[in-house]
Scaffold this motif. Structure first.
Motif, PDB file in Angstrom:
ATOM      1  N   THR A 161      -8.251   5.458   3.653  1.00 26.03           N
ATOM      2  CA  THR A 161      -9.134   4.715   2.745  1.00 26.03           C
ATOM      3  C   THR A 161      -9.202   3.227   3.045  1.00 26.03           C
ATOM      4  O   THR A 161      -9.888   2.505   2.340  1.00 26.03           O
ATOM      5  CB  THR A 161      -8.673   4.866   1.267  1.00 26.03           C
ATOM      6  N   VAL A 162      -8.498   2.773   4.080  1.00 27.59           N
ATOM      7  CA  VAL A 162      -8.509   1.327   4.346  1.00 27.59           C
ATOM      8  C   VAL A 162      -9.796   0.890   5.040  1.00 27.59           C
ATOM      9  O   VAL A 162     -10.292  -0.213   4.815  1.00 27.59           O
ATOM     10  CB  VAL A 162      -7.259   0.913   5.160  1.00 27.59           C
TER      11      VAL A 162
ATOM     12  N   SER B 227     -12.871 -12.564   4.313  1.00 30.18           N
ATOM     13  CA  SER B 227     -11.787 -12.922   3.392  1.00 30.18           C
ATOM     14  C   SER B 227     -10.667 -13.604   4.181  1.00 30.18           C
ATOM     15  O   SER B 227     -10.367 -13.213   5.298  1.00 30.18           O
ATOM     16  CB  SER B 227     -11.265 -11.656   2.715  1.00 30.18           C
TER      17      SER B 227
ATOM     18  N   GLY C  61     -12.581  -0.741   3.076  1.00 37.18           N
ATOM     19  CA  GLY C  61     -12.103  -2.011   2.532  1.00 37.18           C
ATOM     20  C   GLY C  61     -12.040  -3.089   3.593  1.00 37.18           C
ATOM     21  O   GLY C  61     -12.382  -4.248   3.352  1.00 37.18           O
TER      22      GLY C  61
ATOM     23  N   GLY D 101      -4.852   2.797   0.090  1.00 35.87           N
ATOM     24  CA  GLY D 101      -5.993   2.028   0.585  1.00 35.87           C
ATOM     25  C   GLY D 101      -6.330   0.824  -0.270  1.00 35.87           C
ATOM     26  O   GLY D 101      -7.329   0.142  -0.040  1.00 35.87           O
ATOM     27  N   SER D 102      -5.491   0.544  -1.254  1.00 36.90           N
ATOM     28  CA  SER D 102      -5.809  -0.540  -2.190  1.00 36.90           C
ATOM     29  C   SER D 102      -5.441  -1.910  -1.648  1.00 36.90           C
ATOM     30  O   SER D 102      -6.032  -2.912  -2.028  1.00 36.90           O
ATOM     31  CB  SER D 102      -5.070  -0.323  -3.502  1.00 36.90           C
TER      32      SER D 102
ATOM     33  N   GLN E 190      -8.230  -8.692  -0.268  1.00 37.96           N
ATOM     34  CA  GLN E 190      -9.566  -9.251  -0.022  1.00 37.96           C
ATOM     35  C   GLN E 190      -9.995 -10.122  -1.203  1.00 37.96           C
ATOM     36  O   GLN E 190     -10.485 -11.229  -1.024  1.00 37.96           O
ATOM     37  CB  GLN E 190     -10.575  -8.115   0.199  1.00 37.96           C
TER      38      GLN E 190
ATOM     39  N   ASN F  49     -15.404  -4.376   4.323  1.00 41.23           N
ATOM     40  CA  ASN F  49     -15.797  -5.299   3.252  1.00 41.23           C
ATOM     41  C   ASN F  49     -15.157  -6.668   3.466  1.00 41.23           C
ATOM     42  O   ASN F  49     -15.817  -7.702   3.377  1.00 41.23           O
ATOM     43  CB  ASN F  49     -15.375  -4.703   1.904  1.00 41.23           C
ATOM     44  N   ALA F  50     -13.852  -6.654   3.774  1.00 41.98           N
ATOM     45  CA  ALA F  50     -13.121  -7.914   3.974  1.00 41.98           C
ATOM     46  C   ALA F  50     -13.658  -8.659   5.181  1.00 41.98           C
ATOM     47  O   ALA F  50     -13.766  -9.881   5.180  1.00 41.98           O
ATOM     48  CB  ALA F  50     -11.634  -7.633   4.132  1.00 41.98           C
TER      49      ALA F  50
ATOM     50  N   ILE G  98      -5.807  -3.592   1.104  1.00 41.02           N
ATOM     51  CA  ILE G  98      -6.858  -4.393   1.734  1.00 41.02           C
ATOM     52  C   ILE G  98      -7.811  -4.955   0.680  1.00 41.02           C
ATOM     53  O   ILE G  98      -8.246  -6.104   0.773  1.00 41.02           O
ATOM     54  CB  ILE G  98      -7.631  -3.556   2.811  1.00 41.02           C
ATOM     55  N   ASN G  99      -8.112  -4.152  -0.329  1.00 38.39           N
ATOM     56  CA  ASN G  99      -9.076  -4.602  -1.341  1.00 38.39           C
ATOM     57  C   ASN G  99      -8.485  -5.657  -2.271  1.00 38.39           C
ATOM     58  O   ASN G  99      -9.143  -6.638  -2.604  1.00 38.39           O
ATOM     59  CB  ASN G  99      -9.590  -3.406  -2.137  1.00 38.39           C
TER      60      ASN G  99
ATOM     61  N   ASP H  55       0.867  -1.180   0.000  1.00 44.26           N
ATOM     62  CA  ASP H  55       0.000   0.000   0.000  1.00 44.26           C
ATOM     63  C   ASP H  55       0.912   1.242   0.000  1.00 44.26           C
ATOM     64  O   ASP H  55       2.123   1.109  -0.135  1.00 44.26           O
ATOM     65  CB  ASP H  55      -0.964  -0.029   1.202  1.00 44.26           C
TER      66      ASP H  55
END
Lengths: 350, 628
Positions: B454-455, B467, B458, B421-422, B428, B461-462, B424-425, B398
């Motif tokens: 931004t995490v 995940s 995400g 913040g990407s 995931q 969501n995870a 984690i996504n 990240d």
């Protein structure tokens, strides 16, 4: 070529790593997990001890044997030979404890440590979490705790390397399977005289007969499946006519068909041509004499290979910590056949 | 410099950095509200605004991310406040939805959005040209060329914004933000801009029927830009050879024109209004020209526009450019391009030479973590843990200091790094595949500031979808990469107020994650924790807590003395092979070439003592310092 790269490409990636641990315990670059040897970071040396000690790197084993054993004593099927005995520990508490078969190794080690043949011993055992690990024993109690066969091959020689580097004990006995024993004799031959890691501190080598070792993950799964997840205190492979493996827990012994076990044999073990651990002062295996399993399962057979081995064995016998029964006729022949068989199979594979 | 920022001495000439000029411009505009998320090259702006906010009577904040910052400014504008929002190029992308909608909604109080681009990506993962965003969003965009213009452009932008009820983007680049130049101070207003009550029927909605009105605003602004003082021309009245540029290109071109001696036969049109472009002004120069050289960095933004204008007016012009769309403009490159345009020979270059007459080479500085950085320990442990798996695990990176972990500094510690913040996504997504045949462990990481940035969505969501992955929060209690700006975990605000810090652990727990806290400097235990967590199924969060080394040295206190015992050191021998300086790689671990032994560089070393724990020979000794 970098030593780390050489081992990675010529041994590990080719499936020839025995997991013996000879490359480990000397530097920050090598380690292991669940029986797998891992290179964490590359070292830039081209002449590392890791490479020099590895039993799977190209080695002139004939020359190595001649360096340590009387060439006239060598039997082609089973290496240096002085005598064969059928033996067990005299102390029943050893035999009935965790020890394999007759408990001879445990009895010999305890005797050796009490009587100055060894001042410490390195052998396969368990770590505090119950995972197979090398054990550095400096007391009889520690030896007793580690007794019994594992079938998961721990990187015991990493423990030896650390003990040698510490230079605190000068007669460190080693209990080794054939692959490990080869590495130990490579260490003793000092391929890098300037950096021998105090190889002179290696004492008696007690070899273990070995058919093969098993993949850790697979064996863990199989024993959990067989025992319903109970802690296994003892396991054994029965003579070939039984075609089974046994797991003993507090609630009894359960057996599993050998066909479920054989797929778990490590690839490198299929290339091994040494059943009786030919590089050792004496080698110990389960008795397979022809007298029948009911008799044999409480006994070991011991091949004496060197004078030092003979000395220990005789002293232990004299002191009454081990006892022998008459070696049945044909016992030697049986070992020869089995051993030659392994050599033949290894040749077919490699 | 702060004395200058709030000094009310109109006419005084001050040497200012571009970022300071932005601050001064904002103060002269009498702003009421400022919000930002740090990012190079404009990180310093809000820090300076925060320091003087109380004195000047306005509100300043470090927002958790750029879209929060921009929408906060919109709220302020609705009450007629003058609001300034500062972000870097990537931040503009984060705030894109707000920007595109905001343009259709319009503004009340002036709203100026500063976006700082980083051509050549000196302090960024990528170079990006925000100019293209102006036509795409139908927004107004300005770009200064000097420090003076930077300062002057801010009050101008506020007035423009209020005249047309539209937000104005001021685009700057690294050379402006970090460069220095003379600035003549203007007057500071006595009072901040008046705040007004919001009327029941006031609206700032993004609705489609406002689209035509938005375009009409642009038309009106374009008319105004035909006479804008920030668009300049120098050269002959009718130039057959014309240079069109903006931003840094102007000064480089002026210098090159002077060095080549071609001022008489080449025209230089420098544009400060990037969108809408003053089409009539541009056409008036282009119709005299046979050849046009467009000097700009990164995307062919001006080129595309002026070619289109030439097409609309039927002009037969040969266009040329610098020949690449990558990296910054350089004076040399501009010199060559203008030499090619005019045929003037390039004068010999003066190069600094040493006594032997050789060019002095610059020492290559490796991209690495600071001495004592906790990230080094984390990535060391992570590498070992990932390699311990049957099939080595997958690691997703990240944005933050730990971006450097993708290289040698972090033992090539991750394989994918997208935007902030990407991690984690991306992780995931991978983590969901472990039930579909992916037989590998998945790990990602983020810093504490990135966590808030931004995490969090995400992670939610995870967690909701459980995940199968490990999230490592590299909590060094700082927004270290950009210069220690406060974030919600620090318990302090941009205006220096102490507030209740947000607990990352509590947030993770509230999101339903299992949380483990470890200290990356506790090598042995934390290694085991990592190995164990990798064996657990489902989503795990591991918070690696250890303050940033720079933060600790800022706080002062006695530091431990670390020494190498040369008698024990194995040097490059088997068993070590320069492990500390070659593999561990802390700047504090150096190599004594004369004696072939490891040595500690006492200037770099911060005394963390981690190398002593790792030294295979136990040759590194630690003494003194405060107890942990």
């Amino acid at each position: 070529m970098l030593s780390t790269f050489a081992l990675d490409t010529q041994v590990i990636k080719k499936g020839l790593c025995t997991g013996c641990g000879a490359c480990q315990g000397m530097c920050p670059y090598w380690g292991s997990k669940d029986g797998r040897t891992i290179c964490y970071f590359d070292c830039e040396r081209h002449d590392g001890r890791c490479q020099a000690f590895c039993p799977s790197m190209p080695t002139d084993y004939k020359a190595l044997r001649e360096k340590f054993f009387d060439p006239a004593s060598v039997i082609p099927e089973m290496g240096p030979f002085k005598a064969l005995y059928v033996v067990r520990a005299a102390d029943a508490s050893i035999r009935e404890g965790g020890a394999q078969h007759g408990g001879t190794v445990t009895a010999l080690l305890e005797f050796a440590m009490k009587n100055g043949f060894m001042d410490a011993a390195v052998l396969g055992g368990e770590d505090e979490k119950g995972n197979p690990a090398g054990v550095f024993a400096t007391t009889v109690e520690e030896v007793r705790k580690a007794s019994g066969s594992k079938f998961k091959i721990p990187p015991t020689l990493a423990t030896l390397n650390k003990a040698l580097a510490a230079d605190e004990y000068q007669k460190i006995g080693v209990v080794a399977t054939p692959c490990k024993a080869k590495a130990v004799y490579k260490m003793k031959s000092k391929p890098l005289p300037e950096r021998d890691n105090n190889a002179d501190n290696i004492g008696l080598v007690i070899g273990l007969f070995c058919g093969w070792g098993l993949e850790w993950d697979g064996l863990t799964e199989l024993s959990a499946k067989t025992t319903g997840g109970e802690k296994v205190s003892h396991s054994d492979i029965l003579p070939s006519k039984y075609h089974s493996m046994e797991f003993t827990t507090t609630s009894g012994t359960k057996s599993v068909d050998l066909d479920e076990v054989l797929p778990l044999v490590r690839d490198v073990c299929k290339t091994c041509d040494d059943m009786t651990c030919e590089f050792a002062d004496l080698s110990v295996g389960g008795a397979r004499t022809g007298d029948g399993w009911d008799v044999d399962k409480g006994w070991n057979q011991v091949i004496i290979r060197s004078e030092k081995g003979e000395e220990l064995f005789k002293a232990a016998l004299e002191a009454g910590v081990i006892e022998i029964r008459k070696t049945p006729e044909g016992a030697l022949e049986k070992i020869k056949v089995a051993s030659a068989n392994k050599k033949e199979k290894a040749k077919e594979i490699s | 410099m702060e004395w200058t920022l709030t000094a009310n001495e109109p006419g005084k000439v001050c040497l200012m950095q571009g970022n300071e000029a932005i601050v001064r411009g904002a103060l002269e505009a009498g702003i009421n509200f400022a919000s930002s998320y740090p990012g190079s090259p404009s990180s310093q702006v809000l820090g300076m605004l925060g320091n003087v906010a109380e004195e000047r009577g306005f509100y300043a904040q470090w927002a958790t991310n750029e879209i929060s910052a921009l929408q906060g400014c919109m709220g302020a504008s609705f009450a007629n406040a003058r609001a300034i929002c500062i972000m870097k190029q990537n931040g503009l992308l984060v705030s894109a939805d707000a920007l595109f909608c905001g343009v259709q909604g319009g503004v009340k109080g002036g709203l100026v959005l500063i976006t700082s681009d980083d051509p050549d990506a000196h302090s960024s993962t990528n170079e990006f040209d925000s100019r293209n965003f102006a036509p795409a969003a139908e927004a107004i965009m300005l770009e200064p060329m000097t420090m003076q213009e930077t300062k002057d452009m801010i009050p101008y932008a506020f007035e423009l914004s209020e005249r047309h009820h539209q937000l104005v983007i001021v685009r700057v680049t690294t050379r402006i933000c970090h460069g220095r130049g003379n600035v003549v101070l203007g007057e500071l207003p006595e009072k901040a801009h008046p705040i007004q009550a919001v009327d029941e029927w006031d609206r700032m909605n993004c609705v489609c029927y406002e689209h035509q009105a938005t375009l009409n605003k642009l038309k009106a602004v374009q008319e105004e830009f035909e006479n804008c003082p920030f668009n300049t021309y120098q050269g002959p009245e009718k130039a057959e050879k014309l240079i069109i540029t903006s931003g840094t290109g102007k000064l480089y071109a002026k210098e090159a024109i002077s060095r080549l001696g071609v001022a008489e036969n080449v025209g230089l049109l420098a544009l400060g209004t990037l969108w809408p472009l003053p089409e009539k002004t541009i056409t008036s120069y282009m119709k005299e020209a046979k050849e046009v050289l467009v000097l700009e960095e990164v995307d062919p933004y001006l080129m595309t526009q002026v070619e289109a204008i030439a097409g609309r007016y039927g002009l037969n012009i040969k266009f040329s450019d610098r020949g690449t769309n990558v990296g910054e403009l350089s004076p040399d490159e501009v010199l060559k391009a203008i030499s090619a345009l005019t045929g003037a020979a390039i004068p010999e270059k003066r190069v600094k030479q040493n006594e032997q007459g050789e060019k002095e080479p610059l020492i290559r500085r490796e991209l690495t973590f600071c001495a004592g950085c906790p990230h080094r320990a984390t990535f060391y442990l992570l590498k070992k843990a990932l390699r311990s798996e049957k099939i080595p695990g997958i690691s997703i990176g990240d944005i933050g200091c730990y971006f450097m972990a993708g290289g040698e500094a972090g033992f090539f510690g991750y394989q994918v790094c997208n935007a902030m913040g990407s991690g984690i996504n991306v992780a995931q997504g991978l983590g969901q595949l472990t039930s579909y045949g992916l037989n590998q462990k998945v790990v990602t990481m983020c810093g504490d500031s990135t966590f808030f940035h931004t995490v969090m969505p995400g992670l939610l969501n995870a967690s909701y979808h459980n995940s199968d992955m490990l999230m490592i929060v590299l909590d060094n209690s700082a927004t270290a990469m950009t210069g220690f700006q406060p974030h919600p975990g620090t318990g302090i605000t941009a205006m220096g107020k102490t507030v209740e810090p947000m607990s990352i652990e509590a947030i993770c727990l509230a999101m339903g994650c299992s949380v483990t806290i470890a200290d990356p400097f506790d090598i042995e235990n934390t290694q085991q924790i990592l190995l164990d967590l990798l064996q657990q199924k489902g989503l795990k969060v591991l918070i690696m807590k250890q303050p940033c080394a720079t933060l600790k040295s800022k706080q002062g206190g006695p530091k431990k003395t670390v020494r190498v015992n040369p008698d024990k050191c194995l040097g490059d021998g088997c068993g070590c092979d320069k492990f500390c300086s070659r593999v561990w790689g802390c700047p504090g671990n150096s190599w004594d070439f004369e004696n072939g032994k490891a040595v500690i560089d006492p200037v770099s070393c911060v005394g963390c003592g981690v190398c002593a724990k790792l030294c295979p020979a136990g040759a590194i000794e630690v003494e003194g310092g405060a107890e942990e």
